[in-house]
Design a protein around this motif. Structure first.
Motif, PDB file in Angstrom:
ATOM      1  N   ARG A 282       2.366  14.085   4.189  1.00 19.22           N
ATOM      2  CA  ARG A 282       1.898  12.709   4.052  1.00 19.22           C
ATOM      3  C   ARG A 282       3.061  11.723   4.095  1.00 19.22           C
ATOM      4  O   ARG A 282       2.953  10.656   4.715  1.00 19.22           O
ATOM      5  N   VAL A 283       4.178  12.067   3.479  1.00 22.65           N
ATOM      6  CA  VAL A 283       5.358  11.203   3.553  1.00 22.65           C
ATOM      7  C   VAL A 283       5.812  11.069   5.001  1.00 22.65           C
ATOM      8  O   VAL A 283       6.115   9.957   5.470  1.00 22.65           O
ATOM      9  N   LYS A 284       5.849  12.173   5.716  1.00 25.97           N
ATOM     10  CA  LYS A 284       6.229  12.119   7.129  1.00 25.97           C
ATOM     11  C   LYS A 284       5.295  11.193   7.908  1.00 25.97           C
ATOM     12  O   LYS A 284       5.735  10.408   8.764  1.00 25.97           O
ATOM     13  N   GLU A 285       4.008  11.294   7.614  1.00 20.64           N
ATOM     14  CA  GLU A 285       3.022  10.454   8.292  1.00 20.64           C
ATOM     15  C   GLU A 285       3.263   8.973   7.999  1.00 20.64           C
ATOM     16  O   GLU A 285       3.239   8.131   8.915  1.00 20.64           O
ATOM     17  N   ILE A 286       3.483   8.648   6.730  1.00 18.56           N
ATOM     18  CA  ILE A 286       3.740   7.257   6.348  1.00 18.56           C
ATOM     19  C   ILE A 286       4.980   6.726   7.048  1.00 18.56           C
ATOM     20  O   ILE A 286       4.975   5.631   7.632  1.00 18.56           O
ATOM     21  N   TRP A 287       6.047   7.481   6.988  1.00 17.29           N
ATOM     22  CA  TRP A 287       7.287   7.034   7.620  1.00 17.29           C
ATOM     23  C   TRP A 287       7.099   6.832   9.129  1.00 17.29           C
ATOM     24  O   TRP A 287       7.531   5.824   9.681  1.00 17.29           O
ATOM     25  N   GLY A 288       6.437   7.793   9.769  1.00 18.75           N
ATOM     26  CA  GLY A 288       6.223   7.678  11.210  1.00 18.75           C
ATOM     27  C   GLY A 288       5.404   6.455  11.574  1.00 18.75           C
ATOM     28  O   GLY A 288       5.726   5.723  12.523  1.00 18.75           O
ATOM     29  N   GLU A 289       4.336   6.207  10.826  1.00 23.76           N
ATOM     30  CA  GLU A 289       3.486   5.045  11.092  1.00 23.76           C
ATOM     31  C   GLU A 289       4.262   3.743  10.919  1.00 23.76           C
ATOM     32  O   GLU A 289       4.127   2.813  11.732  1.00 23.76           O
ATOM     33  N   CYS A 290       5.057   3.649   9.857  1.00 25.34           N
ATOM     34  CA  CYS A 290       5.817   2.426   9.613  1.00 25.34           C
ATOM     35  C   CYS A 290       6.886   2.213  10.686  1.00 25.34           C
ATOM     36  O   CYS A 290       7.067   1.083  11.174  1.00 25.34           O
ATOM     37  N   LEU A 291       7.588   3.273  11.044  1.00 29.14           N
ATOM     38  CA  LEU A 291       8.629   3.134  12.066  1.00 29.14           C
ATOM     39  C   LEU A 291       8.027   2.779  13.411  1.00 29.14           C
ATOM     40  O   LEU A 291       8.588   1.978  14.172  1.00 29.14           O
ATOM     41  N   ASP A 292       6.865   3.354  13.733  1.00 27.35           N
ATOM     42  CA  ASP A 292       6.176   3.002  14.979  1.00 27.35           C
ATOM     43  C   ASP A 292       5.751   1.534  14.978  1.00 27.35           C
ATOM     44  O   ASP A 292       5.890   0.827  15.985  1.00 27.35           O
TER      45      ASP A 292
ATOM     46  N   VAL B 124      10.631  -3.349  -0.499  1.00 25.40           N
ATOM     47  CA  VAL B 124      10.218  -2.541  -1.647  1.00 25.40           C
ATOM     48  C   VAL B 124       9.863  -1.117  -1.211  1.00 25.40           C
ATOM     49  O   VAL B 124      10.141  -0.149  -1.934  1.00 25.40           O
ATOM     50  N   ALA B 125       9.272  -0.972  -0.047  1.00 26.14           N
ATOM     51  CA  ALA B 125       8.887   0.361   0.428  1.00 26.14           C
ATOM     52  C   ALA B 125      10.089   1.286   0.521  1.00 26.14           C
ATOM     53  O   ALA B 125      10.016   2.462   0.142  1.00 26.14           O
ATOM     54  N   ASP B 126      11.199   0.788   1.022  1.00 24.51           N
ATOM     55  CA  ASP B 126      12.396   1.629   1.143  1.00 24.51           C
ATOM     56  C   ASP B 126      12.969   1.977  -0.229  1.00 24.51           C
ATOM     57  O   ASP B 126      13.452   3.095  -0.429  1.00 24.51           O
ATOM     58  N   ALA B 127      12.902   1.040  -1.163  1.00 31.78           N
ATOM     59  CA  ALA B 127      13.339   1.348  -2.530  1.00 31.78           C
ATOM     60  C   ALA B 127      12.490   2.454  -3.130  1.00 31.78           C
ATOM     61  O   ALA B 127      12.991   3.348  -3.822  1.00 31.78           O
ATOM     62  N   MET B 128      11.189   2.423  -2.865  1.00 33.12           N
ATOM     63  CA  MET B 128      10.289   3.433  -3.413  1.00 33.12           C
ATOM     64  C   MET B 128      10.502   4.801  -2.790  1.00 33.12           C
ATOM     65  O   MET B 128      10.347   5.838  -3.461  1.00 33.12           O
ATOM     66  N   TYR B 129      10.845   4.840  -1.502  1.00 34.53           N
ATOM     67  CA  TYR B 129      10.997   6.127  -0.825  1.00 34.53           C
ATOM     68  C   TYR B 129      12.444   6.611  -0.750  1.00 34.53           C
ATOM     69  O   TYR B 129      12.694   7.738  -0.292  1.00 34.53           O
ATOM     70  N   ALA B 130      13.401   5.812  -1.219  1.00 32.50           N
ATOM     71  CA  ALA B 130      14.800   6.235  -1.180  1.00 32.50           C
ATOM     72  C   ALA B 130      15.041   7.557  -1.909  1.00 32.50           C
ATOM     73  O   ALA B 130      15.754   8.431  -1.386  1.00 32.50           O
ATOM     74  N   PRO B 131      14.462   7.774  -3.111  1.00 29.15           N
ATOM     75  CA  PRO B 131      14.663   9.072  -3.747  1.00 29.15           C
ATOM     76  C   PRO B 131      14.089  10.232  -2.940  1.00 29.15           C
ATOM     77  O   PRO B 131      14.600  11.358  -3.013  1.00 29.15           O
ATOM     78  N   VAL B 132      13.024   9.980  -2.182  1.00 25.70           N
ATOM     79  CA  VAL B 132      12.459  11.031  -1.339  1.00 25.70           C
ATOM     80  C   VAL B 132      13.446  11.385  -0.228  1.00 25.70           C
ATOM     81  O   VAL B 132      13.581  12.557   0.139  1.00 25.70           O
TER      82      VAL B 132
ATOM     83  N   ALA C 194       0.823  -1.208   0.000  1.00 25.66           N
ATOM     84  CA  ALA C 194       0.000   0.000   0.000  1.00 25.66           C
ATOM     85  C   ALA C 194       0.861   1.264   0.000  1.00 25.66           C
ATOM     86  O   ALA C 194       0.608   2.193  -0.785  1.00 25.66           O
ATOM     87  N   VAL C 195       1.872   1.317   0.860  1.00 26.71           N
ATOM     88  CA  VAL C 195       2.684   2.537   0.924  1.00 26.71           C
ATOM     89  C   VAL C 195       3.580   2.656  -0.314  1.00 26.71           C
ATOM     90  O   VAL C 195       3.847   3.764  -0.796  1.00 26.71           O
ATOM     91  N   ALA C 196       4.023   1.521  -0.871  1.00 20.30           N
ATOM     92  CA  ALA C 196       4.806   1.567  -2.107  1.00 20.30           C
ATOM     93  C   ALA C 196       3.924   2.037  -3.265  1.00 20.30           C
ATOM     94  O   ALA C 196       4.346   2.857  -4.092  1.00 20.30           O
ATOM     95  N   GLY C 197       2.693   1.532  -3.312  1.00 22.29           N
ATOM     96  CA  GLY C 197       1.776   1.942  -4.364  1.00 22.29           C
ATOM     97  C   GLY C 197       1.412   3.411  -4.271  1.00 22.29           C
ATOM     98  O   GLY C 197       1.251   4.086  -5.296  1.00 22.29           O
ATOM     99  N   GLU C 198       1.306   3.925  -3.058  1.00 24.82           N
ATOM    100  CA  GLU C 198       0.991   5.348  -2.891  1.00 24.82           C
ATOM    101  C   GLU C 198       2.111   6.218  -3.447  1.00 24.82           C
ATOM    102  O   GLU C 198       1.856   7.253  -4.078  1.00 24.82           O
TER     103      GLU C 198
END
Length: 217
Positions: free
Chosen positions: A137-147, A160-168, A98-102
């Motif tokens: 929204r990115v901050k929210e996603i990261w916070g939720e996943c880390l929590d 896969v999620a980290d690959a998708m957000y690495a450029p961010v 879900a987070v990768a697709g977003e």
């Protein structure tokens, strides 16, 4: 052994190339890189972040050709199921998808306003109002996943999620986006990750073939 080739564009500018390349590295696939001409009009469109599926990344593996980043992820997951591209737990795997697709389908304003440029670093940068909800929204996603999963990566270990957000992560550092210590720690984790270090070293050594990328703010 089946030969695999990953077609990519500029390592300094191309966020989608980075995502595909990380996925191949994470999977353990033996592949060679095939760069495309960055002056090509279609490639420039991809570099301007207008589409995740213009021409790169494109994985060719024997008779199989896959040109969409998430399709590459799913293909690699099928042929390397033990590589850990997605979490083992079904609920976590669904969350990861879900987070990768977003990231894959959204965040257009963020991607347009903060284009990837590993050679640049701003001490401060005013983010236009249209991109600020994307940043939050990115901050929210990261916070939720880390929590939920305890870090240091979004699902504990690289997925896969980290690959998708690495450029961010690179964009947030390039444009001095203000983050709390926990999210800064996540960016440190990603940027110090061995595959990211390898990519960044190559990006910094890349010749300046593209003189300017003009993005509407």
């Amino acid at each position: 052994m089946t030969q695999a080739t990953l077609t990519i564009s500029s390592k300094n500018y191309s966020s989608w190339s980075l995502r595909g390349w990380l996925l191949c590295k994470m999977s353990g696939l033996d592949f060679k890189e095939q760069p495309v001409d960055p002056t090509d009009a279609d490639v420039r469109q991809e570099l301007l972040l207008l589409s995740p599926t213009v021409r790169v990344p494109r994985l060719t593996h024997g008779k199989v050709e896959v040109w969409d980043t998430l399709a590459i992820a799913e293909y690699l997951y099928e042929i390397f199921p033990d590589a850990g591209l997605f979490p083992e737990d079904v609920a976590q795997r669904a969350h990861c998808r879900a987070v990768a697709g977003e990231m894959h389908s959204g965040f257009y304003n963020l991607r347009s306003a903060l284009p990837m440029n590993l050679k640049a670093r701003h001490e401060s940068f005013k983010i236009f109002s249209g991109a600020r909800p994307d940043v939050e929204r990115v901050k929210e996603i990261w916070g939720e996943c880390l929590d939920a999963h305890g870090g240091p990566f979004l699902f504990g270990k690289p997925t896969v999620a980290d690959a998708m957000y690495a450029p961010v992560c690179t964009r947030f550092r390039t444009y001095a986006v203000t983050l709390d210590d926990r999210l800064e720690g996540y960016i440190d984790t990603v940027l110090n990750w061995a595959p990211m270090q390898e990519w960044t070293e190559a990006a910094l050594a890349e010749p300046e073939e593209i003189e300017e990328l003009e993005v509407e703010f």
